[in-house]
Design an enzyme around this catalytic site. Structure first.
Site, mmCIF file in Angstrom:
data_model
loop_
_atom_site.group_PDB
_atom_site.id
_atom_site.type_symbol
_atom_site.label_atom_id
_atom_site.label_comp_id
_atom_site.label_asym_id
_atom_site.label_seq_id
_atom_site.Cartn_x
_atom_site.Cartn_y
_atom_site.Cartn_z
ATOM 1 N N GLU A 1 0.836 -1.196 0.000
ATOM 2 C CA GLU A 1 0.000 0.000 0.000
ATOM 3 C C GLU A 1 0.874 1.250 0.000
ATOM 4 O O GLU A 1 1.955 1.274 0.596
ATOM 5 C CB GLU A 1 -0.928 -0.001 1.222
ATOM 6 C CG GLU A 1 -1.958 -1.116 1.130
ATOM 7 C CD GLU A 1 -2.950 -1.123 2.280
ATOM 8 O OE1 GLU A 1 -4.158 -1.284 2.000
ATOM 9 O OE2 GLU A 1 -2.546 -0.978 3.449
ATOM 10 N N CYS B 1 3.564 8.715 0.645
ATOM 11 C CA CYS B 1 4.099 7.893 1.735
ATOM 12 C C CYS B 1 4.417 6.514 1.155
ATOM 13 O O CYS B 1 3.519 5.793 0.712
ATOM 14 C CB CYS B 1 3.039 7.816 2.838
ATOM 15 S SG CYS B 1 3.544 6.757 4.205
ATOM 16 N N CYS C 1 6.907 -6.299 7.409
ATOM 17 C CA CYS C 1 8.025 -5.739 8.182
ATOM 18 C C CYS C 1 8.414 -6.741 9.261
ATOM 19 O O CYS C 1 7.543 -7.381 9.862
ATOM 20 C CB CYS C 1 7.621 -4.412 8.839
ATOM 21 S SG CYS C 1 9.014 -3.624 9.704
ATOM 22 N N CYS D 1 6.940 -4.092 15.777
ATOM 23 C CA CYS D 1 6.405 -3.112 16.735
ATOM 24 C C CYS D 1 4.971 -3.528 17.065
ATOM 25 O O CYS D 1 4.160 -3.755 16.157
ATOM 26 C CB CYS D 1 6.453 -1.709 16.148
ATOM 27 S SG CYS D 1 8.115 -1.242 15.639
ATOM 28 N N CYS E 1 1.730 -1.718 15.504
ATOM 29 C CA CYS E 1 1.723 -1.370 14.075
ATOM 30 C C CYS E 1 1.125 -2.508 13.254
ATOM 31 O O CYS E 1 1.533 -3.670 13.411
ATOM 32 C CB CYS E 1 3.168 -1.095 13.632
ATOM 33 S SG CYS E 1 3.363 -0.952 11.844
ATOM 34 N N GLU F 1 10.688 -1.291 6.992
ATOM 35 C CA GLU F 1 11.742 -0.510 7.631
ATOM 36 C C GLU F 1 12.780 -0.136 6.571
ATOM 37 O O GLU F 1 13.532 -1.005 6.095
ATOM 38 C CB GLU F 1 12.361 -1.360 8.758
ATOM 39 C CG GLU F 1 13.657 -0.844 9.318
ATOM 40 C CD GLU F 1 13.643 0.630 9.720
ATOM 41 O OE1 GLU F 1 12.658 1.111 10.297
ATOM 42 O OE2 GLU F 1 14.653 1.314 9.424
ATOM 43 N N LEU G 1 10.907 6.689 18.286
ATOM 44 C CA LEU G 1 11.378 6.377 19.649
ATOM 45 C C LEU G 1 10.312 5.667 20.492
ATOM 46 O O LEU G 1 10.566 4.632 21.068
ATOM 47 C CB LEU G 1 11.800 7.659 20.375
ATOM 48 C CG LEU G 1 13.172 8.233 20.042
ATOM 49 C CD1 LEU G 1 13.455 9.418 20.965
ATOM 50 C CD2 LEU G 1 14.274 7.191 20.192
ATOM 51 N N CYS H 1 -0.545 6.457 9.577
ATOM 52 C CA CYS H 1 0.665 5.810 10.096
ATOM 53 C C CYS H 1 0.342 4.502 10.782
ATOM 54 O O CYS H 1 -0.514 4.444 11.658
ATOM 55 C CB CYS H 1 1.325 6.699 11.146
ATOM 56 S SG CYS H 1 2.323 7.966 10.433
HETATM 57 N N1 SAH Z 1 9.479 1.452 9.827
HETATM 58 C C1 SAH Z 1 9.659 2.837 9.918
HETATM 59 C C2 SAH Z 1 8.776 3.628 8.965
HETATM 60 C C3 SAH Z 1 7.361 3.168 8.782
HETATM 61 S S1 SAH Z 1 6.274 3.404 10.147
HETATM 62 C C4 SAH Z 1 9.474 3.324 11.336
HETATM 63 O O1 SAH Z 1 9.015 2.529 12.170
HETATM 64 O O2 SAH Z 1 9.822 4.463 11.624
HETATM 65 C C5 SAH Z 1 5.999 5.175 10.149
HETATM 66 C C6 SAH Z 1 5.639 5.724 11.519
HETATM 67 O O3 SAH Z 1 4.343 5.253 11.934
HETATM 68 C C7 SAH Z 1 6.599 5.291 12.620
HETATM 69 O O4 SAH Z 1 6.956 6.352 13.442
HETATM 70 C C8 SAH Z 1 5.760 4.287 13.382
HETATM 71 O O5 SAH Z 1 6.195 4.086 14.680
HETATM 72 C C9 SAH Z 1 4.408 4.899 13.306
HETATM 73 N N2 SAH Z 1 3.312 3.970 13.640
HETATM 74 C C10 SAH Z 1 3.288 2.631 13.488
HETATM 75 N N3 SAH Z 1 2.102 2.131 13.892
HETATM 76 C C11 SAH Z 1 1.357 3.190 14.305
HETATM 77 C C12 SAH Z 1 0.028 3.327 14.808
HETATM 78 N N4 SAH Z 1 -0.785 2.280 14.956
HETATM 79 N N5 SAH Z 1 -0.391 4.563 15.107
HETATM 80 C C13 SAH Z 1 0.410 5.643 14.947
HETATM 81 N N6 SAH Z 1 1.657 5.580 14.467
HETATM 82 C C14 SAH Z 1 2.134 4.365 14.143
HETATM 83 FE FE1 SF4 Z 2 7.988 -1.967 10.936
HETATM 84 FE FE2 SF4 Z 2 7.910 0.696 11.343
HETATM 85 FE FE3 SF4 Z 2 5.711 -0.845 11.721
HETATM 86 FE FE4 SF4 Z 2 7.771 -1.021 13.415
HETATM 87 S S1 SF4 Z 2 6.456 0.790 13.068
HETATM 88 S S2 SF4 Z 2 6.643 -2.760 12.529
HETATM 89 S S3 SF4 Z 2 9.480 -0.750 12.045
HETATM 90 S S4 SF4 Z 2 6.754 -0.476 9.796
#
Ligand code: SAH
Ligand code: SF4
Length: 359
Positions: free
Chosen positions: A95, A114, A121, A125, A128, A172, A227, A344
């Site tokens: 996507e 984006c 991934c 996390c 996510c 990532e 972070l 996000c």
């Molecule tokens: N993998 C990279 C980039 C993709 S995620 C990273 O983790 O930075 C882009 C952003 O969305 C990151 O800051 C991530 O932590 C945030 N993110 C992931 N899941 C989310 C959620 N459910 N709600 C809000 N932000 C989220």
């Molecule tokens: Fe991967 Fe970024 Fe989602 Fe973490 S927040 S699982 S690094 S896409």
């Protein structure tokens, strides 16, 4: 892991020139093909009518035209955010999101794409949707560039173009380092898509070797580091694959600033009852003290795993004020496209069987 064969979008200008010269073509043919691909956004080799027919036919056989194809597009209620489900050459789906912003204080409209860098991934996390779905494979540079071209074509119909790129989609970027940097160089090329490096943001979960490598590239992109916590215990629970300490990560960030003089962005997904207290904001502020940076707070967007929730508006504001009070510039990200799961952390590239109708 099977990577698809190289396509046109996988090559940088030098590689395309070397290939065509090797085929006995004059060097200007590569410039023509590059302009066809990225200025005229040609949808096929057939459309590159300034190239001789025989060359187009050879290209079609030996350097496949990129196979990124839109299966479905959804539009958010604001009409300005669109999510595309794209099918790759091997049938996998990813996507990509386009976010349009009306004219701001500087009088300019912004069109931000984006991008995804991986199908799935591996970083896991817990909050996510992409992480919850696991890892499939890295994307090639061409598959990353193909996402930009897809939306560049759509915008062109309205006489508009892409102004900004954020690597905040699926995957990532620094775990697929070479492809990410190659894609950045292609989209940055002034004879092609011409997207300024300063308008490109790479967001990372915090892979230290990648941050150190990126510092040495001559690419003034913005680095955003996710972070999500002010201490190691909590960060390891939310981002379980990351074993380094926050001290090590922030040392790499400080070194990044020392080398590039570029202010960093830190992302912090605010999760109710986990990392959203005023004390945690103060602890975060203490960690970041003295590092030129900006914090982006992202109130959690919903994912299929409903265990984690978004804090109340009042708690988000209290957190922001606490950071502000210790001198850390900080904004709450205005999320776009939550209702079509385009914000996000919501992207997951549903399997095609469940993709629904094309709109
Ligand atoms: N993998 C990279 C980039 C993709 S995620 C990273 O983790 O930075 C882009 C952003 O969305 C990151 O800051 C991530 O932590 C945030 N993110 C992931 N899941 C989310 C959620 N459910 N709600 C809000 N932000 C989220
Ligand atoms: Fe991967 Fe970024 Fe989602 Fe973490 S927040 S699982 S690094 S896409």
């Amino acid at each position: 892991m099977n990577q698809p064969d190289a396509s046109l979008y996988d090559l940088d200008p030098a590689a395309l020139r070397a290939l065509l010269v090797d085929w006995g073509q004059p060097p200007y043919r590569a410039r023509q093909a590059w302009a066809d691909a990225y200025q005229r956004l040609a949808p096929s080799y057939d459309a590159m009518t300034d190239l001789p027919l025989a060359l187009r036919q050879r290209l079609a056989v030996e350097l496949p035209f990129p196979a990124v194809e839109a299966v479905r597009t959804q539009r958010a209620e604001d009409g300005l955010t669109r999510k595309a489900l794209l099918r790759l050459g091997d049938g996998r789906t990813i996507e990509t999101v386009l976010m349009q912003y009306e004219r701001g204080d500087d009088g300019r409209a912004r069109n931000t794409v984006c991008l995804s860098t991986q199908a799935g991934c591996a970083m896991g996390c817990v909050f996510c949707a992409t992480g919850q779905g696991g890892f499939e494979r890295n994307l090639t540079p061409g598959e990353i560039v193909g996402q930009v071209v897809h939306f560049a074509r759509i915008l062109r119909e309205d006489g508009a173009h892409i102004t900004n790129v954020v690597f905040m989609g699926m995957g990532e970027p620094l775990a697929n380092y070479d492809a990410t940097i190659a894609a950045v160089r292609t989209m940055h090329d002034p004879d092609g898509l011409n997207i300024g490096a300063r308008h490109i943001t790479i967001s990372t979960v915090g892979l230290i070797p990648g941050i150190r490598r990126l510092a040495k590239e001559d690419l003034p992109v913005t680095l955003a580091v996710s972070l999500h916590a002010p201490n190691d215990v909590l960060r390891r629970r939310l981002v379980p694959t990351q074993r380094h300490t926050m001290a090590e990560l922030l040392a790499a960030c400080r070194d990044y600033f020392a080398v590039t003089s570029r202010r960093l962005t830190f992302e912090y997904a605010l999760i109710a009852g986990e990392n959203d207290s005023v004390e945690q904001a103060r602890a975060l502020g203490a960690l970041l003290r003295g590092l030129p940076c900006h914090v982006n707070l992202i109130p959690l967007n919903p994912t299929p795993d409903e265990h984690y929730r978004r804090p109340s508006r009042a708690r988000v504001i209290a957190f922001q004020r606490a950071l502000d009070a210790v001198g850390i510039p900080c904004t709450v990200r205005v999320e776009k496209g939550v209702e079509i799961a385009a914000a996000c952390g919501q992207l997951k590239g549903p399997k095609l069987q469940s993709a629904g109708a094309i709109s």
